[in-house]
Design an enzyme around this catalytic site. Sequence first.
Site, short mmCIF file in Angstrom:
data_model
loop_
_atom_site.label_atom_id
_atom_site.label_comp_id
_atom_site.label_asym_id
_atom_site.label_seq_id
_atom_site.Cartn_x
_atom_site.Cartn_y
_atom_site.Cartn_z
N GLN B 259 0.84 -1.21 0.00
CA GLN B 259 0.00 0.00 0.00
C GLN B 259 0.87 1.25 0.00
O GLN B 259 0.60 2.20 -0.71
CB GLN B 259 -0.92 0.06 1.23
CG GLN B 259 -2.05 -0.93 1.19
CD GLN B 259 -2.85 -0.83 -0.08
OE1 GLN B 259 -3.36 0.23 -0.41
NE2 GLN B 259 -2.92 -1.92 -0.82
N HIS B 262 1.99 2.96 -3.20
CA HIS B 262 1.03 3.61 -4.11
C HIS B 262 1.23 5.11 -4.16
O HIS B 262 1.09 5.74 -5.20
CB HIS B 262 -0.41 3.35 -3.64
CG HIS B 262 -1.02 2.14 -4.27
ND1 HIS B 262 -1.21 2.04 -5.61
CD2 HIS B 262 -1.48 0.99 -3.74
CE1 HIS B 262 -1.78 0.86 -5.89
NE2 HIS B 262 -1.94 0.21 -4.78
N GLU B 327 -10.00 0.32 4.08
CA GLU B 327 -10.28 -0.09 2.70
C GLU B 327 -9.94 -1.58 2.52
O GLU B 327 -10.74 -2.35 2.02
CB GLU B 327 -9.44 0.79 1.76
CG GLU B 327 -9.65 0.51 0.30
CD GLU B 327 -8.63 1.24 -0.57
OE1 GLU B 327 -7.62 1.75 -0.02
OE2 GLU B 327 -8.84 1.27 -1.80
N HIS B 328 -8.71 -1.94 2.92
CA HIS B 328 -8.26 -3.34 2.84
C HIS B 328 -7.93 -3.84 4.24
O HIS B 328 -7.20 -3.17 4.97
CB HIS B 328 -6.96 -3.45 2.02
CG HIS B 328 -7.04 -2.87 0.65
ND1 HIS B 328 -6.53 -1.63 0.35
CD2 HIS B 328 -7.57 -3.36 -0.50
CE1 HIS B 328 -6.74 -1.38 -0.94
NE2 HIS B 328 -7.38 -2.39 -1.48
N ASP B 361 -5.83 -6.88 -5.83
CA ASP B 361 -5.67 -5.74 -6.73
C ASP B 361 -5.76 -6.17 -8.19
O ASP B 361 -6.10 -5.38 -9.06
CB ASP B 361 -4.31 -5.07 -6.51
CG ASP B 361 -4.30 -4.23 -5.25
OD1 ASP B 361 -5.39 -3.84 -4.79
OD2 ASP B 361 -3.19 -3.96 -4.74
N HIS B 420 -54.49 13.29 -3.52
CA HIS B 420 -54.03 11.93 -3.25
C HIS B 420 -55.22 11.06 -2.81
O HIS B 420 -55.45 9.98 -3.35
CB HIS B 420 -52.98 11.92 -2.13
CG HIS B 420 -51.61 12.38 -2.55
ND1 HIS B 420 -51.33 13.65 -2.95
CD2 HIS B 420 -50.43 11.70 -2.64
CE1 HIS B 420 -50.05 13.76 -3.24
NE2 HIS B 420 -49.48 12.59 -3.07
#
Lengths: 434, 434
Positions: B259, B262, B327-328, B361, B420
């Site tokens: 990670q 990135h 996230e992961h 991934d 209505h």
Amino acid sequence: MPLKLNAADAGFEAAFRELLASKREDSLDVNETVAAILKDVRTRGDAALVDYTERFDRLTLTAETLRVSADEIMAAEAKCVSEDLAALSVAADRIRDYHRRQVPEDLDYTDADGVRLGHRWTPVSAAGLYVPGGLASYPSSVLMNAIPAAVAGSERVVMVVPTPDGVINPLVLAAAKLAGVTEIYRIGGAQAVAALAYGTETIAPVDKIVGPGNAYVAAAKKQVFGRVGIDMIAGPSEILVIADAGNEPRWIAADLLSQAEHDTAAQSILITDDADFAVAVERAVEVHLQSLERTGIASESWRDHGAIILVPDMKVAARLSDRVAPEHLELAVEDPDALAAQVRHAGAIFLGRHTPEAIGDYIAGPNHVLPTARSARFSSGLSVLDFLKRSSLISCNPDSLGAIGPAAVTLAQSEGLGAHALSIALRLEKSEMT
Amino acid sequence: MPLKLNAADAGFEAAFRELLASKREDSLDVNETVAAILKDVRTRGDAALVDYTERFDRLTLTAETLRVSADEIMAAEAKCVSEDLAALSVAADRIRDYHRRQVPEDLDYTDADGVRLGHRWTPVSAAGLYVPGGLASYPSSVLMNAIPAAVAGSERVVMVVPTPDGVINPLVLAAAKLAGVTEIYRIGGAQAVAALAYGTETIAPVDKIVGPGNAYVAAAKKQVFGRVGIDMIAGPSEILVIADAGNEPRWIAADLLSQAEHDTAAQSILITDDADFAVAVERAVEVHLQSLERTGIASESWRDHGAIILVPDMKVAARLSDRVAPEHLELAVEDPDALAAQVRHAGAIFLGRHTPEAIGDYIAGPNHVLPTARSARFSSGLSVLDFLKRSSLISCNPDSLGAIGPAAVTLAQSEGLGAHALSIALRLEKSEMT
């Protein structure tokens, strides 16, 4: 007079495009005001809520009285007409039954390479529900917004509702109880959205905020989006009715007006293949308008945004409807299923001559929070899914990683991501050794 | 040096809260610039796209060359290394297989009152996919964004990708072909988002826009939201690894770095119940960093945002993980299923010691577009559902309307919505007559 178009006319395409592009609401730019309120509540918490409620709702609160007590809810219930309570209870049961069928299944399987894959749904822990105060405070909306969260399994279903001058519709509190709301605070506006998103000393923050509101509420929801989830920003209501000459004109006229009476910015469109029927419906609208409670609003909406479109056949009607992508679509024709099969974009579809849209607003079961302003092209009505989220699951063992790992290493290397490749390659070495 | 915390320490809660609240990215305010670009493309269409592409990508285009031709795609494919193409094809097949299992079922039933209810899923007609250019142009992201749209059944899957100086990664074009992309335009930035949302002479508008991009792309997506649907706005990537002493420290170290490499704003957190293991992983990270291609980025991310948290037991690890809502999430422990059962908020869960995050991934099958910045509390990874929308279906006949209509009339009247009530009451009269 509503707009009248004939699909066979030369100028139709241009006029229809103009109808599609017409803006029915001015968007007020309140972003700076709202940003200041959000910041203030974030900084000062309860004290800011008390100040804004004093200023906007003319109501003096303390941290202790922000929350509506269980006693107050019971007292409100006692004030309701029993027939109303009974009807609300039928509605809650039917809405709950429908939404329970939306709960999706988990997935867990092992594929041919021995990789175990799947996903798991879990509820949002705390859901926040904005309920407008005053005239727009509808018990039916409380049911429609809160029940999906309760069915999803959210532990906290937190409602905020402004009570201008301390007044609240007792049916709104009764509906909250029926729907499974766990906390109610008598606050509104951007300050209530801030309290839900950031929390205060008294109010714990939530994870997702849903429910309709004015321009301030809408702007506040947009600004807190990311910190919490939000639902769509709803625009004025719409109905498109496709009806043939086999209908009672008075029924269809009432259906058109049931949207028009919501809001002067609401839109009602009739598409029919029969010119005489179109005239009969238009006349019936005029007759109904003479005796409706909300005739001012309905007249203005019908005059400014209403439309009657004559088409050569129902295939054309379906095509035009898809370009509108209406929030509500009534198919008042002999074979509604056949026509529904030709339609793709609509929030809710009401099939046949005996299914007025209003039945879906209250009691049928499906949600009445639906995509407006052509957004049915890409979004759906509120549902249990809005209060659930999915975690994907992946599990490899040495063998299955050996099977699929090499391709991942190749791709990681081609993208220049060495640690990605390394994390797999190290494990492949090991499995080669064993 | 990463942050080191011990859950048993007195100051832990405060330090952990600070970690949760830490902002890893400065949000650039580009709203005005973006608004001007959107307006310009909306007004001048292709001509504006040509101008911006000349200015930002140093590339001279015409309306005719905006689109990447089938010949160019074939030529790009021919340039790819065959091993890469083969790996990409395996990935596409696996991703497609997983996503096909996400396709939800329609619902159609008649309840005890004789009311027919249900819902129907239909695809978004045209999906737009933003693919970053240059360094961040990842073929794997093309697969992950386009395949769900193709599986959902979108007729048009439209990709935009900037090609600075005319250069594009040929694997990106090959991935587009594999994934079922139907049109590719060599444009990027806010101007590409504008073209997708509003359309130009050459590019027909889409209904939904997904895919990652820089601050300009993110701001443009937010601004066109409502006219079209958008996916979430992705933040920097994150991993949280819960690992016991039974793991190979070098493996876990590589996972953390996968990670970190990135983005300098990425975050890697290790939670373990073994102090010696924590030290061993930290040392292994240092060793890996000496030989990684992207060691500069990974070192900075690990130093500024990395964290190692020591816990007394894995129950505490699960609780802390839910507060991060990563996230992961890797569960590198002996019994990962038991630990997964204690966890609720995570984009994707990687079970066991042989499931490095990087396998997800590229090749496992589930989507790698996942909720960041704690949004796994309320949102899910990209899926087929993002390219489908649901229409609810309601059908009454005279009998079933007779059964449920009166309660709806009561509720409509209690809300003061006369039309209505009228639309239902008129039909009830009729059914009483027959």
